[in-house]
Motif scaffolding. Structure first.
Motif, PDB file in Angstrom:
ATOM      1  N   ARG A  78       0.821  -1.235   0.000  1.00 53.17           N
ATOM      2  CA  ARG A  78       0.000   0.000   0.000  1.00 53.17           C
ATOM      3  C   ARG A  78       0.845   1.271   0.000  1.00 53.17           C
ATOM      4  O   ARG A  78       0.426   2.297  -0.499  1.00 53.17           O
ATOM      5  N   THR A  79       2.024   1.199   0.607  1.00 57.01           N
ATOM      6  CA  THR A  79       2.828   2.429   0.777  1.00 57.01           C
ATOM      7  C   THR A  79       3.838   2.634  -0.358  1.00 57.01           C
ATOM      8  O   THR A  79       4.672   3.527  -0.276  1.00 57.01           O
ATOM      9  N   PHE A  80       3.741   1.813  -1.415  1.00 52.54           N
ATOM     10  CA  PHE A  80       4.770   1.810  -2.465  1.00 52.54           C
ATOM     11  C   PHE A  80       5.019   3.199  -3.052  1.00 52.54           C
ATOM     12  O   PHE A  80       6.148   3.566  -3.341  1.00 52.54           O
ATOM     13  N   GLU A  81       3.968   3.982  -3.235  1.00 51.45           N
ATOM     14  CA  GLU A  81       4.122   5.269  -3.932  1.00 51.45           C
ATOM     15  C   GLU A  81       4.228   6.462  -2.993  1.00 51.45           C
ATOM     16  O   GLU A  81       4.269   7.600  -3.449  1.00 51.45           O
ATOM     17  N   GLU A  82       4.271   6.219  -1.678  1.00 47.33           N
ATOM     18  CA  GLU A  82       4.375   7.365  -0.755  1.00 47.33           C
ATOM     19  C   GLU A  82       5.761   7.990  -0.829  1.00 47.33           C
ATOM     20  O   GLU A  82       6.749   7.296  -1.092  1.00 47.33           O
ATOM     21  N   GLU A  83       5.822   9.289  -0.570  1.00 51.22           N
ATOM     22  CA  GLU A  83       7.145   9.935  -0.579  1.00 51.22           C
ATOM     23  C   GLU A  83       7.897   9.556   0.698  1.00 51.22           C
ATOM     24  O   GLU A  83       7.301   9.213   1.716  1.00 51.22           O
ATOM     25  N   PHE A  84       9.208   9.605   0.620  1.00 49.54           N
ATOM     26  CA  PHE A  84      10.041   9.371   1.806  1.00 49.54           C
ATOM     27  C   PHE A  84      10.125  10.681   2.582  1.00 49.54           C
ATOM     28  O   PHE A  84      10.580  11.690   2.064  1.00 49.54           O
ATOM     29  N   VAL A  85       9.639  10.630   3.825  1.00 48.03           N
ATOM     30  CA  VAL A  85       9.604  11.847   4.647  1.00 48.03           C
ATOM     31  C   VAL A  85      10.672  11.747   5.715  1.00 48.03           C
ATOM     32  O   VAL A  85      10.858  10.693   6.337  1.00 48.03           O
ATOM     33  N   TYR A  86      11.386  12.852   5.920  1.00 49.34           N
ATOM     34  CA  TYR A  86      12.421  12.910   6.959  1.00 49.34           C
ATOM     35  C   TYR A  86      11.985  13.945   7.990  1.00 49.34           C
ATOM     36  O   TYR A  86      11.169  14.840   7.702  1.00 49.34           O
ATOM     37  N   ASP A  87      12.529  13.847   9.176  1.00 47.87           N
ATOM     38  CA  ASP A  87      12.256  14.820  10.236  1.00 47.87           C
ATOM     39  C   ASP A  87      12.411  16.255   9.702  1.00 47.87           C
ATOM     40  O   ASP A  87      13.347  16.558   8.970  1.00 47.87           O
ATOM     41  N   ARG A  88      11.471  17.135  10.095  1.00 39.93           N
ATOM     42  CA  ARG A  88      11.518  18.533   9.629  1.00 39.93           C
ATOM     43  C   ARG A  88      11.749  19.516  10.775  1.00 39.93           C
ATOM     44  O   ARG A  88      11.516  20.708  10.625  1.00 39.93           O
ATOM     45  N   SER A  89      12.206  18.989  11.926  1.00 42.98           N
ATOM     46  CA  SER A  89      12.383  19.850  13.101  1.00 42.98           C
ATOM     47  C   SER A  89      13.839  20.061  13.492  1.00 42.98           C
ATOM     48  O   SER A  89      14.197  21.092  14.046  1.00 42.98           O
ATOM     49  N   GLY A  90      14.681  19.028  13.258  1.00 43.44           N
ATOM     50  CA  GLY A  90      16.063  19.085  13.741  1.00 43.44           C
ATOM     51  C   GLY A  90      16.240  18.512  15.132  1.00 43.44           C
ATOM     52  O   GLY A  90      17.311  18.607  15.722  1.00 43.44           O
ATOM     53  N   LEU A  91      15.174  17.881  15.669  1.00 36.76           N
ATOM     54  CA  LEU A  91      15.245  17.301  17.019  1.00 36.76           C
ATOM     55  C   LEU A  91      15.501  15.804  16.956  1.00 36.76           C
ATOM     56  O   LEU A  91      14.858  15.100  16.180  1.00 36.76           O
ATOM     57  N   ARG A 118       6.200  11.398  14.103  1.00 32.08           N
ATOM     58  CA  ARG A 118       5.270  11.703  13.000  1.00 32.08           C
ATOM     59  C   ARG A 118       4.873  13.182  13.010  1.00 32.08           C
ATOM     60  O   ARG A 118       4.772  13.823  11.965  1.00 32.08           O
ATOM     61  N   ILE A 119       4.645  13.728  14.209  1.00 31.60           N
ATOM     62  CA  ILE A 119       4.284  15.153  14.309  1.00 31.60           C
ATOM     63  C   ILE A 119       5.425  16.027  13.765  1.00 31.60           C
ATOM     64  O   ILE A 119       5.194  17.011  13.068  1.00 31.60           O
ATOM     65  N   LEU A 120       6.668  15.630  14.050  1.00 31.59           N
ATOM     66  CA  LEU A 120       7.831  16.429  13.620  1.00 31.59           C
ATOM     67  C   LEU A 120       8.158  16.227  12.143  1.00 31.59           C
ATOM     68  O   LEU A 120       9.097  16.828  11.626  1.00 31.59           O
ATOM     69  N   LYS A 133       3.323  24.818  12.411  1.00 33.19           N
ATOM     70  CA  LYS A 133       3.869  25.247  13.704  1.00 33.19           C
ATOM     71  C   LYS A 133       3.579  24.168  14.753  1.00 33.19           C
ATOM     72  O   LYS A 133       2.428  23.755  14.915  1.00 33.19           O
ATOM     73  N   VAL A 134       4.621  23.718  15.437  1.00 32.77           N
ATOM     74  CA  VAL A 134       4.456  22.741  16.518  1.00 32.77           C
ATOM     75  C   VAL A 134       4.750  23.467  17.830  1.00 32.77           C
ATOM     76  O   VAL A 134       5.868  23.949  18.045  1.00 32.77           O
ATOM     77  N   ARG A 135       3.702  23.557  18.669  1.00 33.16           N
ATOM     78  CA  ARG A 135       3.863  24.262  19.954  1.00 33.16           C
ATOM     79  C   ARG A 135       4.175  23.254  21.050  1.00 33.16           C
ATOM     80  O   ARG A 135       3.469  22.260  21.215  1.00 33.16           O
ATOM     81  N   LEU A 136       5.246  23.545  21.780  1.00 32.56           N
ATOM     82  CA  LEU A 136       5.727  22.633  22.820  1.00 32.56           C
ATOM     83  C   LEU A 136       5.842  23.362  24.149  1.00 32.56           C
ATOM     84  O   LEU A 136       6.029  24.584  24.189  1.00 32.56           O
ATOM     85  N   ILE A 137       5.766  22.573  25.211  1.00 30.22           N
ATOM     86  CA  ILE A 137       6.253  23.071  26.507  1.00 30.22           C
ATOM     87  C   ILE A 137       7.390  22.147  26.912  1.00 30.22           C
ATOM     88  O   ILE A 137       7.244  20.916  26.897  1.00 30.22           O
ATOM     89  N   ILE A 138       8.530  22.759  27.201  1.00 31.03           N
ATOM     90  CA  ILE A 138       9.685  21.968  27.621  1.00 31.03           C
ATOM     91  C   ILE A 138       9.996  22.274  29.075  1.00 31.03           C
ATOM     92  O   ILE A 138       9.590  23.309  29.612  1.00 31.03           O
ATOM     93  N   LYS A 139      10.723  21.347  29.698  1.00 29.41           N
ATOM     94  CA  LYS A 139      11.155  21.537  31.079  1.00 29.41           C
ATOM     95  C   LYS A 139      12.674  21.600  31.055  1.00 29.41           C
ATOM     96  O   LYS A 139      13.323  20.694  30.512  1.00 29.41           O
TER      97      LYS A 139
END
Length: 404
Positions: free
Chosen positions: A308-321, A373-375, A382-388
């Motif tokens: 099923r996934t044969f034609e999907e694009e290859f996605v890489y992280d877009r955040s740098g984390l 997946r979110i990243l 825009k991904v909103r985070l709270i970090i500690k």
């Protein structure tokens, strides 16, 4: 596999009887979990404990990474091995345990396997895959059968070789070489559109990535201009350093994949090249899962059919984390690395920050795979985070963009 380059002396000391179908059945369908691009089987160890093993066609031997399990069951160790880690420098200690019984309930059993038990859990799978894994099951464990991996249905089906006939169309045969119980493909790669490199790659279901190439083993295999320094993954002996980029095209038989996210590692020493069977890299699950794969170890053949996934694009992280998962439920997420000049770096997120909230939800609701997946969402998101950090909670916003 993930075991990477496990160089074992005395390989002849091992006996792998392999699995047999319960009640002599002619075919058996075994369900698997597919987590973070790893095939995970639940296997009962010595009749007692259900453990999670990664199914790894790139591993020569079955390995238990959690010695506390075999200690608790009072398994006897016959001899100590010194094993070279995936960096080809670190020396690790493992023990040979004989006549271990494995069962996959009501499906198959292996009455008497010789396995390696690692002195320490050098993999720390939980951290970087966010899953509880106890070991690695060598692909050769099922080699008396024709093995069909269906990534869409999450099943591994074993067929008796004597009676197996293709019942469905769409499969194409691809020539392979079997060497020391491992499978090698000979695809052609175009790192750039105007170069064609025939290469030899290990078929490796123990690698949760699309493609890894050794950049100093072929004149036409090199890191593309647009690349990122990155951790390629975890092997025995720690993280493997390298670069990530995209290559133009991979051709396997009549099948093509474009824009494949590819990891590049330089081998420190080509003296290990012979041990690697003069291969140029490996092909992992993120690419294999675009197919149904049928493997005939004894006939030296594989067949591929688009999934099923044969034609999907290859996605890489877009955040740098880069994150690791800790805590008893693997739902505490700690920043392990931040790429310079990436969206995460621009948001001033730092190593050792803990992510405690994404959007409206605390991170306890997510798995590591969910966060990854979110990243990878669309550029501009825009991904909103709270970090500690140092006990203080800080709001951050990352604006995703293409990095390779």
């Amino acid at each position: 596999g993930i075991v990477g380059l496990v160089c074992l002396v005395w390989a002849s000391a091992f006996a792998q009887g392999g699995f047999r179908a319960v009640d002599g059945r002619r075919h058996v369908e075994i369900p698997f979990e597919y987590v973070n691009d790893f095939i995970i089987l639940t296997i009962r160890f010595n009749g007692y404990l259900p453990l999670k093993f990664i199914y790894d066609t790139g591993a020569e031997h079955t390995i238990l990474t959690k010695r506390e399990v075999s200690d608790m069951l009072r398994v006897q160790y016959e001899r100590e091995f010194r094993v070279t880690g995936s960096d080809l420098k670190t020396e690790l200690v493992a023990y040979l345990a004989r006549q271990i019984r494995f069962d996959i309930q009501d499906k198959v059993y292996a009455p008497s396997e010789d396995i390696l038990v690692l002195q320490d859990d050098y993999f720390r799978f939980e951290e970087y895959a966010g899953i509880n894994v106890h070991g690695i099951l060598s692909g050769v464990s099922f080699s008396r059968y024709i093995v069909k991996i269906n990534y869409d249905r999450r099943t591994l089906t074993l067929y008796d070789r004597e009676i197996y006939r293709f019942r469905e169309g769409g499969f194409e045969p691809v020539d392979v070489e079997i060497f020391r119980t491992k499978i090698y493909l000979n695809p052609t790669l175009q790192v750039l559109p105007d170069s064609v490199a025939p290469v030899k790659l290990l078929l490796d279901t123990g690698a949760g990535l699309p493609l890894l190439l050794f950049s100093n083993t072929h004149p036409l295999v090199h890191t593309p201009k647009k690349n990122l320094a990155s951790n390629i993954g975890m092997g025995l002996g720690g993280y493997i350093e390298g670069f990530t980029g995209r290559i133009h095209r991979v051709a396997m038989g009549d099948f093509f994949q474009q824009g494949v996210v590819t990891y590049f590692q330089e081998l420190d020493s080509l003296q290990n090249y012979d041990y690697l069977n003069n291969r140029n890299g490996l092909l992992g699950n993120s690419l294999l899962s675009r197919f149904q794969v049928v493997i005939d170890y004894q006939g030296g053949k594989i067949w591929l059919k688009p999934s099923r996934t044969f034609e999907e694009e290859f996605v890489y992280d877009r955040s740098g984390l880069s994150l690791i998962a800790t805590g008893s439920q693997f739902n505490h997420f700690i920043v392990q690395n931040v790429l310079p000049n990436s969206p995460a770096a621009e948001a001033d997120i730092r190593r050792d920050d803990q992510i405690v909230r994404i959007g409206w939800l605390p991170t306890g609701f997510y798995s590591l795979a969910d966060i990854q997946r979110i990243l990878q969402k669309k550029p501009g998101k825009k991904v909103r985070l709270i970090i500690k950090r140092d006990g203080e909670k800080i709001r951050k916003t990352i604006v995703l963009r293409e990095l390779i």
